[in-house]
Write a protein that holds these residues in place. Structure first.
Motif, PDB file in Angstrom:
ATOM      1  N   SER A 433       0.837  -1.201   0.000  1.00 55.27           N
ATOM      2  CA  SER A 433       0.000   0.000   0.000  1.00 55.27           C
ATOM      3  C   SER A 433       0.865   1.241   0.000  1.00 55.27           C
ATOM      4  O   SER A 433       1.965   1.262   0.568  1.00 55.27           O
ATOM      5  N   PHE A 434       0.322   2.284  -0.632  1.00 57.08           N
ATOM      6  CA  PHE A 434       1.021   3.568  -0.708  1.00 57.08           C
ATOM      7  C   PHE A 434       0.126   4.637  -0.075  1.00 57.08           C
ATOM      8  O   PHE A 434      -1.080   4.668  -0.322  1.00 57.08           O
ATOM      9  N   LEU A 471      11.697   3.436  10.256  1.00 51.83           N
ATOM     10  CA  LEU A 471      10.381   3.894  10.695  1.00 51.83           C
ATOM     11  C   LEU A 471       9.496   2.712  11.081  1.00 51.83           C
ATOM     12  O   LEU A 471       9.509   1.667  10.433  1.00 51.83           O
ATOM     13  N   GLN A 472       8.725   2.899  12.133  1.00 51.10           N
ATOM     14  CA  GLN A 472       7.711   1.911  12.480  1.00 51.10           C
ATOM     15  C   GLN A 472       6.469   2.119  11.620  1.00 51.10           C
ATOM     16  O   GLN A 472       6.266   3.202  11.060  1.00 51.10           O
ATOM     17  N   VAL A 473       5.664   1.087  11.519  1.00 53.00           N
ATOM     18  CA  VAL A 473       4.401   1.232  10.800  1.00 53.00           C
ATOM     19  C   VAL A 473       3.517   2.178  11.603  1.00 53.00           C
ATOM     20  O   VAL A 473       3.203   1.913  12.768  1.00 53.00           O
ATOM     21  N   PRO A 474       3.102   3.330  11.033  1.00 53.60           N
ATOM     22  CA  PRO A 474       2.269   4.275  11.781  1.00 53.60           C
ATOM     23  C   PRO A 474       0.948   3.651  12.214  1.00 53.60           C
ATOM     24  O   PRO A 474       0.388   2.798  11.517  1.00 53.60           O
ATOM     25  N   SER A 475       0.462   4.082  13.357  1.00 51.12           N
ATOM     26  CA  SER A 475      -0.800   3.551  13.875  1.00 51.12           C
ATOM     27  C   SER A 475      -1.947   3.798  12.902  1.00 51.12           C
ATOM     28  O   SER A 475      -2.818   2.933  12.711  1.00 51.12           O
ATOM     29  N   ALA A 476      -1.953   4.971  12.267  1.00 49.53           N
ATOM     30  CA  ALA A 476      -3.017   5.280  11.314  1.00 49.53           C
ATOM     31  C   ALA A 476      -2.997   4.317  10.144  1.00 49.53           C
ATOM     32  O   ALA A 476      -4.052   3.884   9.658  1.00 49.53           O
ATOM     33  N   VAL A 477      -1.805   3.954   9.682  1.00 46.55           N
ATOM     34  CA  VAL A 477      -1.687   3.009   8.567  1.00 46.55           C
ATOM     35  C   VAL A 477      -2.166   1.632   8.991  1.00 46.55           C
ATOM     36  O   VAL A 477      -2.875   0.941   8.245  1.00 46.55           O
ATOM     37  N   LYS A 478      -1.822   1.222  10.199  1.00 45.75           N
ATOM     38  CA  LYS A 478      -2.273  -0.082  10.685  1.00 45.75           C
ATOM     39  C   LYS A 478      -3.795  -0.147  10.739  1.00 45.75           C
ATOM     40  O   LYS A 478      -4.409  -1.147  10.334  1.00 45.75           O
ATOM     41  N   CYS A 479      -4.413   0.935  11.233  1.00 53.13           N
ATOM     42  CA  CYS A 479      -5.881   0.957  11.319  1.00 53.13           C
ATOM     43  C   CYS A 479      -6.510   0.923   9.935  1.00 53.13           C
ATOM     44  O   CYS A 479      -7.458   0.167   9.686  1.00 53.13           O
ATOM     45  N   LEU A 480      -5.994   1.726   9.019  1.00 50.57           N
ATOM     46  CA  LEU A 480      -6.536   1.741   7.660  1.00 50.57           C
ATOM     47  C   LEU A 480      -6.346   0.399   6.972  1.00 50.57           C
ATOM     48  O   LEU A 480      -7.250  -0.102   6.290  1.00 50.57           O
ATOM     49  N   GLN A 481      -5.177  -0.209   7.167  1.00 47.78           N
ATOM     50  CA  GLN A 481      -4.899  -1.482   6.524  1.00 47.78           C
ATOM     51  C   GLN A 481      -5.797  -2.582   7.057  1.00 47.78           C
ATOM     52  O   GLN A 481      -6.285  -3.428   6.307  1.00 47.78           O
ATOM     53  N   LYS A 482      -6.040  -2.550   8.372  1.00 46.13           N
ATOM     54  CA  LYS A 482      -6.915  -3.556   8.964  1.00 46.13           C
ATOM     55  C   LYS A 482      -8.331  -3.407   8.442  1.00 46.13           C
ATOM     56  O   LYS A 482      -9.009  -4.392   8.141  1.00 46.13           O
ATOM     57  N   ARG A 483      -8.771  -2.152   8.296  1.00 42.38           N
ATOM     58  CA  ARG A 483     -10.123  -1.913   7.789  1.00 42.38           C
ATOM     59  C   ARG A 483     -10.243  -2.326   6.322  1.00 42.38           C
ATOM     60  O   ARG A 483     -11.223  -2.933   5.917  1.00 42.38           O
ATOM     61  N   ASN A 484      -9.202  -2.015   5.536  1.00 44.52           N
ATOM     62  CA  ASN A 484      -9.250  -2.335   4.110  1.00 44.52           C
ATOM     63  C   ASN A 484      -9.091  -3.822   3.846  1.00 44.52           C
ATOM     64  O   ASN A 484      -9.578  -4.343   2.839  1.00 44.52           O
ATOM     65  N   SER A 485      -8.412  -4.528   4.752  1.00 45.26           N
ATOM     66  CA  SER A 485      -8.189  -5.958   4.528  1.00 45.26           C
ATOM     67  C   SER A 485      -9.465  -6.765   4.723  1.00 45.26           C
ATOM     68  O   SER A 485      -9.569  -7.899   4.263  1.00 45.26           O
ATOM     69  N   THR A 486     -10.459  -6.175   5.406  1.00 51.46           N
ATOM     70  CA  THR A 486     -11.726  -6.879   5.640  1.00 51.46           C
ATOM     71  C   THR A 486     -12.740  -6.624   4.528  1.00 51.46           C
ATOM     72  O   THR A 486     -13.805  -7.210   4.518  1.00 51.46           O
TER      73      THR A 486
END
Length: 495
Positions: A433-434, A471-486
């Protein structure tokens, strides 16, 4: 020979011991000098504090004496005014009394009625009958008395400041996220004398308690007023961080807390300068397109002079433990990429977990691409034009276009082009993802089944860019990725 060797060892041991004793003697003498200097300083500080206390007491004394003098003057003025009024009234009354007695002596005189009437009128209007015979103010001054019993007890309890207790770091309340570390601690007991805290931290590759011999220096943060502090904007180029904290009052600092080690997992890589296109100049994590080429001679010269790689993060203390995922430098030929494949790869393979990095490019670049590629990417291949690479591509030449590319298929992206792009790669789940690195807006997502490890990949023509890793994976990216993966994403039309 054996006896001589044994004697040499004894002599060497004795010489070492003598040197240790000499060093210890020097240390003791230095400590004696420090005791003398520090005690003189403590004495001066104590005398200064007492002088300050004396000055404060003198100031308070002067203020309170002034209050007594002002109150005395005010009361004296009131009483003197009342005394003068009474004296005047008494004088008038005595004159009337004398006149009345004289009138009585002429009681048979024909003028007596008129004289009696005048005396009667004068007595009625006499000041003596309008005068209050109660003092306007009191002579009691007890309201200006003081009781220094409490202050005397406080002064008698004066003592040297105690050394603050040792803080205890609360790991349950401490947090590592978004390239920030929030550290929390507590005091074992209440101490109202604490003025501030001092926090020290350092990077390390070793888990567990800090090691005595550590190349990384302690970084210091002073003047912390609360029992929590956040270090922000960090670059996690090592795996862990050691932390310790101590409390300070006005005079002395306490002992450091037991150090703790927090994991600061992040994806750290560098650019493989030895295999990039000859028209790309690589400096650390920055790349600039150079039409003149010839970078290979510069690289060899810098490596020969001890620069180049030895000055890069790969050879800093953070890299003392070589990662098995780091690319070997055996393929150092400058024909790794050629023709119009103005490409450079990262030096660390991604074969598990999820990782994140960012790239900021020059908006004047004629062409720019960012993504991932298999190690087998051909030297003539351009990013996104083969099944071995995935990327976002910006074309500023003749006609501006911003698209996602893979296997020679392109999807035009109808989104504003950011100047800094975040790349999120989840190898296990097959997500690439970008994001707009500043707003965390999702630009595009590839859903792929990676069949082999991938490398960060970049391309630039007539321009430049800079990569930020660690860099760590930003929290916002983790949340968006989790939502998009479903849910199926409309952006995932390219395989």
């Amino acid at each position: 020979m054996g006896d001589q060797e044994a004697l040499r060892k004894i002599i060497t041991t004795l010489a070492v011991k003598n040197e240790e004793i000499q060093n210890f003697i020097y240390s003791l003498k230095q400590m004696m000098q420090n005791v003398e200097a520090n005690s003189c300083r403590a004495q001066e500080d104590l005398e200064g504090e007492f002088q300050s206390l004396y000055a404060l007491l003198d100031e308070l004394k002067d203020e309170m004496l002034m209050k007594i003098k002002q109150d005395r003057a005010s009361r004296t003025y009131e009483l003197q005014a009342q005394l003068a009024a009474c004296a005047k009234a008494l004088e008038s009354s005595e004159e009337l009394l004398e006149a009345a007695n004289q009138a009585l002596g002429t009681a048979n005189h024909h003028d007596f009625p008129q004289a009696a009437k005048q005396i009667k009128d004068s007595v009625t209007m006499a000041p003596a009958f309008r005068l209050s015979l109660k003092a306007k103010v009191s002579d009691n001054m007890s309201h200006l008395m003081v009781d220094f019993a409490q202050e005397r007890r406080l002064l008698q309890a004066l003592a040297f400041l105690p050394v603050p207790s040792t803080p205890e770091i609360d790991l349950a309340e401490s947090l590592v996220a978004d390239n920030c570390v929030t550290l929390a601690w507590r005091m074992p007991d209440q101490d109202s004398k604490i003025d501030h805290y001092v926090l020290e931290y350092r990077r390390t590759n070793f888990e567990g308690p800090p090691r005595a011999k550590e190349d990384q220096p302690w970084m210091v943060v002073e003047g912390i007023k609360g029992t929590e502090y956040t270090l922000s904007g960090l670059k996690f180029d090592m795996k862990y961080m050691n932390f310790r904290v101590r409390a300070c009052n006005k005079a002395v600092a306490g002992e450091f807390s037991e150090p703790v080690t927090l994991e600061t997992r992040a994806f750290m890589f560098r650019l493989d300068a030895s295999t990039c296109h000859q028209n790309l100049r690589v400096e650390e994590l920055s790349v600039e397109w150079d039409a003149t080429g010839g970078k290979v001679q510069d690289v060899k010269a810098r490596e020969k002079d001890g620069k180049g790689r030895t000055a890069s993060p790969a050879n800093s203390p953070a890299r003392v433990m070589q990662s098995p995922k780091r690319m070997p430098s055996g393929r150092s030929g400058r024909d790794r990429f050629t023709a119009e494949s103005y490409t450079v790869l990262g030096d660390t393979l991604i074969d598990a977990d999820d990782h994140y990095w960012e790239v900021r490019y020059d908006r004047e670049s004629k062409a720019f691409g960012v993504g991932v590629a298999y190690r087998s990417l051909g030297k003539f291949d351009q990013l996104g034009k083969t099944s071995a690479s995935w990327c976002l591509h910006l074309n500023n030449w003749l006609q501006v276009s911003f698209s996602a590319k893979h296997a020679n298929k392109a999807k035009v992206l109808d989104v504003p082009v950011p100047d800094c792009i975040g790349v999120y790669c989840n190898f296990g789940e097959g997500f690439l993802s970008f994001y707009n690195a500043r707003t965390k807006q999702l630009l595009h997502t590839f859903k792929a089944k990676f069949t082999q490890p991938v490398l960060p990949a970049f391309t630039v023509w007539c321009g430049s860019f800079h990569v930020t890793s660690g860099l760590q994976v930003p929290s916002a990216v983790k949340c968006l990725q989790k939502r998009n993966s479903t849910a199926s994403s409309s952006n995932a039309s390219l395989p």
